[in-house]
Design an enzyme around this catalytic site. Sequence first.
Site, PDB file in Angstrom:
ATOM      1  N   ASP A 115       0.982  -1.147   0.127  1.00 35.70           N
ATOM      2  CA  ASP A 115      -0.108  -0.037   0.128  1.00 35.70           C
ATOM      3  C   ASP A 115       0.663   1.226  -0.076  1.00 35.70           C
ATOM      4  O   ASP A 115       2.209   1.183   0.449  1.00 35.70           O
ATOM      5  CB  ASP A 115      -0.911  -0.027   1.306  1.00 35.70           C
ATOM      6  CG  ASP A 115      -0.165   0.092   2.567  1.00 35.70           C
ATOM      7  OD1 ASP A 115       0.774  -0.842   2.725  1.00 35.70           O
ATOM      8  OD2 ASP A 115      -0.578   0.695   3.391  1.00 35.70           O
ATOM      9  N   GLU A 170      -0.088  -0.880   5.920  1.00 33.77           N
ATOM     10  CA  GLU A 170       0.988  -0.267   6.645  1.00 33.77           C
ATOM     11  C   GLU A 170       0.977   1.076   6.750  1.00 33.77           C
ATOM     12  O   GLU A 170       1.183   1.963   7.803  1.00 33.77           O
ATOM     13  CB  GLU A 170       2.381  -0.527   5.984  1.00 33.77           C
ATOM     14  CG  GLU A 170       3.473  -0.462   7.107  1.00 33.77           C
ATOM     15  CD  GLU A 170       4.186   0.897   6.917  1.00 33.77           C
ATOM     16  OE1 GLU A 170       4.945   1.386   7.929  1.00 33.77           O
ATOM     17  OE2 GLU A 170       3.910   1.591   6.058  1.00 33.77           O
TER      18      GLU A 170
END
Length: 389
Positions: free
Chosen positions: A80, A144
């Site tokens: 991400d 994250e």
Amino acid sequence: MTDTRSAPISPVDPVDLTARLIRCPSVTPEEGGALQLLADLLGEAGFDCVRVDRNGTPNLFARWGRKGANRTFGFNGHTDVVPVGDRAAWTRDPFGGEISEGFLWGRGATDMKSGVAAFVAAAVDFVCGTPPDGALILTITGDEEGPSKDGTVALLDWMKSRGEAMSVCLVGEPTCPDRMGEMMKIGRRGSMTVTFTAQGVQGHSAYPHRAKNPLHALVRLFDRLASAPLDEGTEHFDASTLAITTIDTGNTASNVIPARTVGRVNIRFNDAHSSRSLMDRLRAEADRVTADTGVTFAMEVDVSGESFLTPPGEFVRLVAGAVKAKTGGEPVLSTSGGTSDARFVKDHCPVVEFGLVGRTMHAVDERVPVEDIRQLKAIYSRILHDYFA
């Protein structure tokens, strides 16, 4: 896994894999096709791949080798990325994965699709070349950069429930300030945010003795907190820090003492403290100000992570040795910087971090030198070779 399904395949080009990952628009919490791309590649190489999605958060677990092997090396990372911001400010398509001027451009190029591509490429080449006596686990999350509640934490919870375990783990976050091989992380400071709500008594500013001014009390408290050092540092950590980040009252009248105000501090702390010991310290200071002013304080605490350290030992020496072998320099063993998912992995097994130069992460025109990606794969390959030697 009972056997390996793959025949030897061509070496995986980490630059091409990074470019393909950048073209997946995986802005938190969207998966964008990134984890599916990796699952397909790893599955072809003989890894057992399982999607471990939780509460809509995408995660991937991949293992080569037997569950419960005596030696299991782990990699951890995320696909991400943060939003691109002002797209018009970019000189390249942030999801184009373009190679130009010796750089690979795009959101996530540095943080951290190159790191994921490098360790995936190293892992695939390693198991398809000289399969290790042991197992290899890759845990890759799509959470994250977001709340981090259902990412690596979910993967570790899932692993525990199924008897999956890593002996050691390397997180591939960017760790080098200016040049490849300069620094690795053997720990991180803890991080906590504390919101103070000061409750006083409203009144007219011409008659302050009839009111209890929460702003005076909060400013006094914050001055005490900011003026007294938390510590002078420890063997592996710099001194802890406390930063006042906001004071919000919302009072639009110049002649009214408000009844309530809210302020916030952020603390980055070393291994001389825990979040609990710091909460006790802040509560004691707030109680002293209450005794002096009559203004009361409510505290709301959000702990992002506790401080931790992987003491220099066999695993740290192995990673540092591989970095030196491929870059020619001895990496600094650091605990600096913000938080990472290593703060969760440290409860599972010994963990260190090593990755790229992080200068352009989260920036407009995020980019990474192409040769750095190839060098990072070579370092990860050397780490695997040395670990299973």
